[in-house]
Design a protein around this motif. Structure first.
Motif, PDB file in Angstrom:
ATOM      1  N   VAL A 132       0.840  -1.197   0.000  1.00 53.95           N
ATOM      2  CA  VAL A 132       0.000   0.000   0.000  1.00 53.95           C
ATOM      3  C   VAL A 132       0.876   1.247   0.000  1.00 53.95           C
ATOM      4  O   VAL A 132       1.897   1.300   0.675  1.00 53.95           O
ATOM      5  CB  VAL A 132      -0.926   0.008   1.236  1.00 53.95           C
ATOM      6  N   THR A 133       0.450   2.230  -0.771  1.00 58.24           N
ATOM      7  CA  THR A 133       1.110   3.534  -0.794  1.00 58.24           C
ATOM      8  C   THR A 133       0.086   4.581  -0.386  1.00 58.24           C
ATOM      9  O   THR A 133      -1.012   4.623  -0.947  1.00 58.24           O
ATOM     10  CB  THR A 133       1.645   3.854  -2.200  1.00 58.24           C
ATOM     11  N   VAL A 134       0.449   5.401   0.597  1.00 54.21           N
ATOM     12  CA  VAL A 134      -0.409   6.500   1.026  1.00 54.21           C
ATOM     13  C   VAL A 134       0.333   7.792   0.709  1.00 54.21           C
ATOM     14  O   VAL A 134       1.427   8.030   1.213  1.00 54.21           O
ATOM     15  CB  VAL A 134      -0.737   6.419   2.533  1.00 54.21           C
ATOM     16  N   PHE A 135      -0.277   8.599  -0.136  1.00 57.13           N
ATOM     17  CA  PHE A 135       0.317   9.882  -0.528  1.00 57.13           C
ATOM     18  C   PHE A 135      -0.562  10.996   0.015  1.00 57.13           C
ATOM     19  O   PHE A 135      -1.758  11.056  -0.271  1.00 57.13           O
ATOM     20  CB  PHE A 135       0.418   9.971  -2.052  1.00 57.13           C
ATOM     21  N   LEU A 136       0.028  11.858   0.838  1.00 60.77           N
ATOM     22  CA  LEU A 136      -0.687  13.006   1.377  1.00 60.77           C
ATOM     23  C   LEU A 136      -0.771  14.066   0.293  1.00 60.77           C
ATOM     24  O   LEU A 136       0.206  14.759   0.015  1.00 60.77           O
ATOM     25  CB  LEU A 136       0.065  13.557   2.588  1.00 60.77           C
ATOM     26  N   LYS A 137      -1.924  14.174  -0.327  1.00 59.84           N
ATOM     27  CA  LYS A 137      -2.079  15.080  -1.461  1.00 59.84           C
ATOM     28  C   LYS A 137      -2.256  16.526  -0.991  1.00 59.84           C
ATOM     29  O   LYS A 137      -1.740  17.438  -1.596  1.00 59.84           O
ATOM     30  CB  LYS A 137      -3.269  14.645  -2.290  1.00 59.84           C
ATOM     31  N   GLU A 138      -2.985  16.703   0.108  1.00 56.91           N
ATOM     32  CA  GLU A 138      -3.243  18.073   0.586  1.00 56.91           C
ATOM     33  C   GLU A 138      -3.366  18.075   2.103  1.00 56.91           C
ATOM     34  O   GLU A 138      -4.113  17.293   2.667  1.00 56.91           O
ATOM     35  CB  GLU A 138      -4.545  18.601  -0.033  1.00 56.91           C
ATOM     36  N   PHE A 139      -2.582  18.960   2.744  1.00 58.68           N
ATOM     37  CA  PHE A 139      -2.690  19.161   4.193  1.00 58.68           C
ATOM     38  C   PHE A 139      -3.685  20.252   4.461  1.00 58.68           C
ATOM     39  O   PHE A 139      -3.679  21.280   3.809  1.00 58.68           O
ATOM     40  CB  PHE A 139      -1.338  19.607   4.777  1.00 58.68           C
ATOM     41  N   THR A 140      -4.541  20.051   5.444  1.00 60.59           N
ATOM     42  CA  THR A 140      -5.443  21.127   5.827  1.00 60.59           C
ATOM     43  C   THR A 140      -5.215  21.566   7.255  1.00 60.59           C
ATOM     44  O   THR A 140      -5.748  22.564   7.688  1.00 60.59           O
ATOM     45  CB  THR A 140      -6.923  20.700   5.669  1.00 60.59           C
ATOM     46  N   ASN A 141      -4.425  20.814   8.018  1.00 61.58           N
ATOM     47  CA  ASN A 141      -4.208  21.187   9.430  1.00 61.58           C
ATOM     48  C   ASN A 141      -2.893  21.907   9.595  1.00 61.58           C
ATOM     49  O   ASN A 141      -1.991  21.789   8.833  1.00 61.58           O
ATOM     50  CB  ASN A 141      -4.273  19.970  10.333  1.00 61.58           C
TER      51      ASN A 141
END
Length: 141
Positions: A132-141
């Protein structure tokens, strides 16, 4: 006439050669820049030996970046494109993926979230050896 005057032109040439030699041996600022890895078609930059400390700081910073509510994630499972999804973390810090229960990812790094999702896919017997690959596309915090 002074006897040192005729020697001046003969000393000038070796002095000039010495200066050129010294300048050619001194590395310039351009030569100390990062090297481009020509074997890699993306043109990535190879770290210099002195950059190990700065790379360590960068890795520590990337580990500190954690997923939070409202963040957008691109999740892909190698070899199973049907499970690849674009999701947003809900206000409780959970993501909702196909086949598995809501997964709490708030406060986790992307690497930790990958491990949690892989574990759930194996426990549910959906994928034998998921990558599995998790890519953080957009931070909002």
């Amino acid at each position: 006439m002074n006897s040192s005057t005729p020697l001046l032109p003969t000393l000038r040439f070796p002095l000039l050669q010495t200066i050129v030699l010294v300048l050619s041996l001194v590395p310039s600022a351009r030569a100390q820049g990062p090297e481009v890895n020509l074997a890699d078609d993306r043109g990535t930059v190879s770290p210099r030996p002195g950059d190990q400390l700065s790379n360590r700081k960068t890795n520590d910073q990337s580990r500190k970046l954690s997923i939070g509510p409202g963040d957008e994630l691109d999740i892909s499972v190698y070899g199973v494109p049907e499970l690849s999804q674009h999701v947003r973390v809900d206000t409780s810090g959970d993501i909702h993926l196909l086949l598995i229960a809501p997964t709490h990812v708030e406060g986790l790094s992307s690497e930790e979230a990958q491990t949690v999702i892989e574990k759930q896919l194996v426990e549910g017997k959906f994928v034998k050896n998921p990558q599995v690959t998790v890519f953080l596309k957009e931070f909002t915090n």
